[in-house]
Write an enzyme that holds these catalytic residues in place. Sequence first.
Site, PDB file in Angstrom:
ATOM      1  N   ALA A  10       0.818  -1.213   0.000  1.00  0.00           N
ATOM      2  CA  ALA A  10       0.000   0.000   0.000  1.00  0.00           C
ATOM      3  C   ALA A  10       0.855   1.267   0.000  1.00  0.00           C
ATOM      4  O   ALA A  10       0.500   2.269  -0.634  1.00  0.00           O
ATOM      5  CB  ALA A  10      -0.930  -0.002   1.211  1.00  0.00           C
ATOM      6  N   LYS A  11       1.997   1.230   0.709  1.00  0.00           N
ATOM      7  CA  LYS A  11       2.878   2.401   0.749  1.00  0.00           C
ATOM      8  C   LYS A  11       3.487   2.663  -0.625  1.00  0.00           C
ATOM      9  O   LYS A  11       3.624   3.796  -1.057  1.00  0.00           O
ATOM     10  CB  LYS A  11       3.974   2.198   1.795  1.00  0.00           C
ATOM     11  CG  LYS A  11       3.467   2.218   3.235  1.00  0.00           C
ATOM     12  CD  LYS A  11       4.604   2.078   4.221  1.00  0.00           C
ATOM     13  CE  LYS A  11       4.096   2.133   5.651  1.00  0.00           C
ATOM     14  NZ  LYS A  11       5.199   1.974   6.635  1.00  0.00           N
ATOM     15  N   LYS A  12       3.842   1.586  -1.307  1.00  0.00           N
ATOM     16  CA  LYS A  12       4.415   1.737  -2.648  1.00  0.00           C
ATOM     17  C   LYS A  12       3.362   2.271  -3.618  1.00  0.00           C
ATOM     18  O   LYS A  12       3.664   3.096  -4.488  1.00  0.00           O
ATOM     19  CB  LYS A  12       4.963   0.401  -3.143  1.00  0.00           C
ATOM     20  CG  LYS A  12       5.727   0.498  -4.461  1.00  0.00           C
ATOM     21  CD  LYS A  12       6.306  -0.852  -4.853  1.00  0.00           C
ATOM     22  CE  LYS A  12       7.412  -1.280  -3.919  1.00  0.00           C
ATOM     23  NZ  LYS A  12       8.083  -2.527  -4.380  1.00  0.00           N
ATOM     24  N   GLU A  39       6.932 -14.796  -9.307  1.00  0.00           N
ATOM     25  CA  GLU A  39       8.242 -15.254  -8.862  1.00  0.00           C
ATOM     26  C   GLU A  39       9.298 -14.228  -9.285  1.00  0.00           C
ATOM     27  O   GLU A  39       9.133 -13.528 -10.279  1.00  0.00           O
ATOM     28  CB  GLU A  39       8.574 -16.608  -9.496  1.00  0.00           C
ATOM     29  CG  GLU A  39       7.642 -17.742  -9.072  1.00  0.00           C
ATOM     30  CD  GLU A  39       7.817 -18.117  -7.616  1.00  0.00           C
ATOM     31  OE1 GLU A  39       8.963 -18.009  -7.109  1.00  0.00           O
ATOM     32  OE2 GLU A  39       6.821 -18.493  -6.969  1.00  0.00           O
ATOM     33  N   ASP A  68      11.700  -3.046  -9.106  1.00  0.00           N
ATOM     34  CA  ASP A  68      12.543  -3.924  -8.309  1.00  0.00           C
ATOM     35  C   ASP A  68      13.664  -3.054  -7.779  1.00  0.00           C
ATOM     36  O   ASP A  68      14.301  -2.321  -8.545  1.00  0.00           O
ATOM     37  CB  ASP A  68      13.081  -5.095  -9.134  1.00  0.00           C
ATOM     38  CG  ASP A  68      13.461  -6.270  -8.249  1.00  0.00           C
ATOM     39  OD1 ASP A  68      12.650  -6.630  -7.366  1.00  0.00           O
ATOM     40  OD2 ASP A  68      14.548  -6.835  -8.423  1.00  0.00           O
ATOM     41  N   PHE A 165      12.874   2.374   6.742  1.00  0.00           N
ATOM     42  CA  PHE A 165      12.903   0.938   7.000  1.00  0.00           C
ATOM     43  C   PHE A 165      14.103   0.351   6.265  1.00  0.00           C
ATOM     44  O   PHE A 165      14.849   1.051   5.584  1.00  0.00           O
ATOM     45  CB  PHE A 165      11.601   0.277   6.533  1.00  0.00           C
ATOM     46  CG  PHE A 165      11.310   0.464   5.068  1.00  0.00           C
ATOM     47  CD1 PHE A 165      11.737  -0.466   4.135  1.00  0.00           C
ATOM     48  CD2 PHE A 165      10.617   1.582   4.618  1.00  0.00           C
ATOM     49  CE1 PHE A 165      11.482  -0.290   2.780  1.00  0.00           C
ATOM     50  CE2 PHE A 165      10.351   1.765   3.266  1.00  0.00           C
ATOM     51  CZ  PHE A 165      10.786   0.822   2.350  1.00  0.00           C
TER      52      PHE A 165
END
EC number: 3.6.1.66
Length: 212
Positions: A10-12, A39, A68, A165
């Site tokens: 959700a933050k992304k 994957e 990514d 984080f």
Amino acid sequence: MRLVLASNNAKKLKELGTLLAPAGVELVTQGSLGIAEAEEPHHTFIENALAKARHAAAASGLPAIADDSGLCVDALGGQPGVQSAHYATLDPADIDGLAREALRERQDAANNRRLLSALDGQANRRARFVCTLVAIRSADDPEPLVALGRWEGELLTGLRGSGGFGYDPLLSIPALDATVAQLDAETKNRHSHRALAAEQMVALMRSAWHLA
């Protein structure tokens, strides 16, 4: 233009939604459409991002975007790289029954300990956060849009700051005289690797897809 974000974070969703808004795109998470996560078996950010975007586009029939990201350390040959989120191995007995947030905090702490151990006595502390964004119009789009953001810094010998984080308390940004964990959200979102990649992606979408 509506795009599926190949993530359930959700933050992304909020962060990328704001950063990509100038291109006139609306993001929805793959989870909201009942799409499972793809994957990520590859050794590079671009390959994993493309695999995730293709998976989301194929399952939804909509254009998709994926990112990514990770930390690359010069003295470690670019590691932890694509393994950044799971650099350290946790004992299953230590994480059994943990809530998602508690599990992430436990993993972050273990990752930081392993990184500090790997760099013990190492003079070269250069490192960077890397974000690769890939956007496609369909699962078989032969012209994926690829944007890359790098946020250069140096790794400290101990944690500093309580925000953010992951490796945020370890990566010091000399230009800002602070670790990423010491930055407020506005400053972080203006300078971060994801912000740099998103800025490039907006320009690519405007030129290649003729958006906004």
